[in-house]
Design a protein around this motif. Structure first.
Motif, PDB file in Angstrom:
ATOM      1  N   LEU A 196       0.808  -1.215   0.000  1.00  0.00           N
ATOM      2  CA  LEU A 196       0.000   0.000   0.000  1.00  0.00           C
ATOM      3  C   LEU A 196       0.844   1.269   0.000  1.00  0.00           C
ATOM      4  O   LEU A 196       0.307   2.377   0.013  1.00  0.00           O
ATOM      5  CB  LEU A 196      -0.936   0.000   1.219  1.00  0.00           C
ATOM      6  CG  LEU A 196      -1.954  -1.145   1.252  1.00  0.00           C
ATOM      7  CD1 LEU A 196      -2.675  -1.185   2.596  1.00  0.00           C
ATOM      8  CD2 LEU A 196      -2.967  -0.984   0.113  1.00  0.00           C
ATOM      9  N   ILE A 315      -3.208  -2.395   9.762  1.00  0.00           N
ATOM     10  CA  ILE A 315      -3.298  -2.215   8.300  1.00  0.00           C
ATOM     11  C   ILE A 315      -4.101  -3.345   7.669  1.00  0.00           C
ATOM     12  O   ILE A 315      -4.903  -3.111   6.744  1.00  0.00           O
ATOM     13  CB  ILE A 315      -1.877  -2.139   7.683  1.00  0.00           C
ATOM     14  CG1 ILE A 315      -1.088  -0.948   8.246  1.00  0.00           C
ATOM     15  CG2 ILE A 315      -1.958  -2.101   6.174  1.00  0.00           C
ATOM     16  CD1 ILE A 315      -1.722   0.395   8.016  1.00  0.00           C
ATOM     17  N   PRO A 319      -7.254  -1.355   6.010  1.00  0.00           N
ATOM     18  CA  PRO A 319      -6.320  -0.734   5.070  1.00  0.00           C
ATOM     19  C   PRO A 319      -6.763   0.667   4.698  1.00  0.00           C
ATOM     20  O   PRO A 319      -7.956   0.903   4.471  1.00  0.00           O
ATOM     21  CB  PRO A 319      -6.350  -1.673   3.855  1.00  0.00           C
ATOM     22  CG  PRO A 319      -7.603  -2.480   3.999  1.00  0.00           C
ATOM     23  CD  PRO A 319      -7.898  -2.538   5.448  1.00  0.00           C
TER      24      PRO A 319
END
Length: 322
Positions: A196, A315, A319
């Motif tokens: 990410l 996360i 997310p």
């Protein structure tokens, strides 16, 4: 059974302290702001802005505490520069409101007021571990507000409210805001590992040395210090909570990167390069060790591993949306 009122119970330290106290057999009364949700470990949850003197007195009356840990504060130094009025109102007047409410509704409650090592400020320039008698020379609005709050709290102590002041040094661990360096490093590593964020970690000044502690060690110190309420001897009214060992922020980053499953580059971010003329800030914990036998017990490597695992889980569960 001790009834412990914790202000700022939903914060970084508050959540962990609630759990430790409840598991130790204390009745935990958590106080949070109007938008706060109840912490997982609390027997009672009250909502109040500590700047609201009348509301705070009502909350103290409902809590009927035997002990108080006052954590609620504006603690982020950059925020204290951006919002000085909020910082002074919260950190100073919020503390005065609490002590006045206690004087009116719980005058025998033992108060543990959480100040900060930041109050020493320019005294760190001497380059040696500072003790509680070292001069306080604040260098930012947060530190100045904490020192002013100490003066107010000590006046209530002089008038008979039992309690102590603690000055914790840098403490880290799960739940800490990524506004702070080590939490930011761990979060960014977790984002890179999850695909990410590109494999570039943005950092500020890595050369400064600080006295880092695991937040669980700090909370254990608070719990042990609350027992001073039952002692009749003449103990100190102010305690450093620190390791006595300086560590470079670069070292903290290197250890976190070594735990990562990805190869990650490091780049300086001008917005994170907070100017500081304090190269090393380290404390002397002789006083607390002599008074209650406390010393840090959690290894730095374990602290950093737990911090990184926390952000990996965060996360994965939530997310961030690009």
């Amino acid at each position: 059974m001790p009834r412990v009122l914790i202000t700022g119970a939903n914060g970084f330290v508050g959540q962990i302290l609630c759990e430790i106290l409840q598991k130790a057999g204390h009745q935990v009364i958590a106080l949070g702001g109007h938008t706060s949700t109840p912490p997982r470990y609390a027997d009672q949850f009250l909502q109040c802005d500590i700047r609201d003197a009348e509301g705070l007195e009502q909350a103290v009356a409902l809590a009927a505490p035997t002990h108080v840990v006052h954590l609620a504060a504006i603690t982020h130094v950059p925020t204290s520069f951006k919002e000085p009025l909020l910082t002074w109102q919260t950190n100073v007047m919020g503390s005065v409101n609490l002590l006045q409410a206690l004087q009116n509704k719980a005058p025998k409650a033992f108060v543990l007021f959480v100040s900060s090592s930041e109050v020493y400020g320019a005294s760190f320039k001497q380059g040696t571990p500072l003790n509680e008698r070292s001069p306080c020379q604040p260098l930012n609005p947060y530190a100045a507000s904490k020192l002013a709050a100490e003066a107010a709290v000590n006046e209530y102590f002089r008038q008979g409210q039992p309690g102590i002041v603690v000055r914790p040094f840098n403490h880290i661990g799960a739940h800490q805001s990524p506004d702070f360096a080590t939490a930011s490093f761990a979060r960014q590593i977790a984002l890179v590992e999850a695909g990410l964020q590109p494999p570039l970690l943005k950092v500020g000044n890595l050369q400064a040395e600080r006295d880092f502690l695991d937040v669980r060690d700090v909370c254990n110190a608070y719990v042990a210090l609350l027992q001073l309420a039952d002692r009749d001897d003449d103990y100190p009214r102010c305690f450093n909570i620190c390791s006595g060992q300086p560590r470079k922020i670069q070292t903290m980053l290197d250890r976190l990167l070594a735990m990562s499953s990805k190869a990650i580059e490091v780049g300086e971010d001008p917005e994170r390069m907070r100017p500081s003329d304090i190269g090393c800030a380290v404390g002397d914990h002789s006083a607390i060790q002599l008074a209650i036998g406390w010393q840090p017990g959690i290894e730095l490597q374990d602290t950093l591993a737990a911090l990184l695992d926390y952000w990996r889980a965060e996360i994965k569960a939530s997310p961030p949306v690009a």
